[in-house]
Design a protein around this motif. Structure first.
Motif, PDB file in Angstrom:
ATOM      1  N   GLY A  50       0.808  -1.216   0.000  1.00  0.00           N
ATOM      2  CA  GLY A  50       0.000   0.000   0.000  1.00  0.00           C
ATOM      3  C   GLY A  50       0.840   1.265   0.000  1.00  0.00           C
ATOM      4  N   HIS A  72      -0.994   3.398   2.603  1.00  0.00           N
ATOM      5  CA  HIS A  72      -2.355   3.798   2.233  1.00  0.00           C
ATOM      6  C   HIS A  72      -3.300   2.594   2.211  1.00  0.00           C
ATOM      7  CE1 HIS A  72      -0.848   7.741   1.087  1.00  0.00           C
ATOM      8  NE2 HIS A  72       0.172   7.112   0.528  1.00  0.00           N
ATOM      9  N   PRO A  73      -4.531   2.780   2.677  1.00  0.00           N
ATOM     10  CA  PRO A  73      -5.522   1.698   2.569  1.00  0.00           C
ATOM     11  C   PRO A  73      -5.969   1.571   1.111  1.00  0.00           C
ATOM     12  CG  PRO A  73      -6.547   3.668   3.451  1.00  0.00           C
ATOM     13  CD  PRO A  73      -5.079   3.963   3.317  1.00  0.00           C
ATOM     14  N   PRO A  74      -6.552   0.436   0.757  1.00  0.00           N
ATOM     15  CA  PRO A  74      -7.070   0.304  -0.610  1.00  0.00           C
ATOM     16  C   PRO A  74      -8.095   1.399  -0.883  1.00  0.00           C
ATOM     17  CG  PRO A  74      -7.156  -1.794   0.556  1.00  0.00           C
ATOM     18  CD  PRO A  74      -6.781  -0.749   1.554  1.00  0.00           C
ATOM     19  N   ASN A  76     -10.320   1.709  -3.324  1.00  0.00           N
ATOM     20  CA  ASN A  76     -11.602   1.355  -3.939  1.00  0.00           C
ATOM     21  C   ASN A  76     -12.514   0.523  -3.040  1.00  0.00           C
ATOM     22  OD1 ASN A  76      -9.937  -0.836  -4.011  1.00  0.00           O
ATOM     23  ND2 ASN A  76     -10.373  -1.396  -6.125  1.00  0.00           N
ATOM     24  N   ILE A  77     -12.170   0.388  -1.751  1.00  0.00           N
ATOM     25  CA  ILE A  77     -13.014  -0.384  -0.847  1.00  0.00           C
ATOM     26  C   ILE A  77     -13.591   0.564   0.206  1.00  0.00           C
ATOM     27  CG2 ILE A  77     -13.111  -2.268   0.840  1.00  0.00           C
ATOM     28  CD1 ILE A  77     -10.709  -3.512  -0.611  1.00  0.00           C
ATOM     29  N   ARG A  87      -4.407  -5.614   8.883  1.00  0.00           N
ATOM     30  CA  ARG A  87      -3.367  -4.875   8.176  1.00  0.00           C
ATOM     31  C   ARG A  87      -3.220  -3.482   8.769  1.00  0.00           C
ATOM     32  NH1 ARG A  87      -4.330  -4.320   2.420  1.00  0.00           N
ATOM     33  NH2 ARG A  87      -2.173  -3.664   2.448  1.00  0.00           N
TER      34      ARG A  87
END
Length: 138
Positions: A50, A72-74, A76-77, A87
């Motif tokens: 990420g 960074h978190p995903p 698109n979720i 995580r």
């Protein structure tokens, strides 16, 4: 993201020394790191899925390697209802005490598939003698 804001408040209130100590007690507060010592090299790997290369900083301070940055978190979720979160996301800083006989000025780093791999050469007794001999030459 709530976790990021809470970590920031804790660091401001209790100081970075507290967060460093907390990281030793509960290592999942930041990215997981492995240090492997071979005959010629110190390998340090960090789980940074990420993170982008420009989000990561490396530095040497008082005989320690400092790895800092942002994971960074995903994107698109949507985080509507988190059922389980293992995580790590957010800003981090890891401090790794380096062995005395390493050559941090020859550090190499590569980020591939979310894993940061750092290699630092170690000097042997013969190379240390050669370097010390070179230092005395005129």
């Amino acid at each position: 993201m709530k976790g990021k804001a809470n970590r920031s408040k804790i660091t401001k209130t209790l100081g970075s020394d507290f967060m460093e100590l907390l990281t030793e007690v509960a290592p999942l507060i930041g990215p997981r790191i492995d240090c492997i010592w071979t005959e010629n090299l110190l390998y340090i790997t960090a789980d940074l899925a990420g993170a982008r290369p420009h989000d990561i900083n490396l530095g040497i301070n008082s005989g320690s390697l400092i790895i800092s940055g942002v994971i960074h978190p995903p994107a698109n979720i949507p985080a509507k209802k988190i059922i389980r979160q293992e995580r790590f996301f957010g800003p981090f800083q890891k401090k790794i005490k380096l062995p005395v006989h390493c050559l941090p000025d020859r550090l190499k780093a590569e980020l591939e598939y979310g894993i940061l791999t750092i290699t630092i050469p170690l000097f042997s007794k013969t190379s240390a003698q050669e370097e010390s001999h070179d230092d005395h030459s005129v």
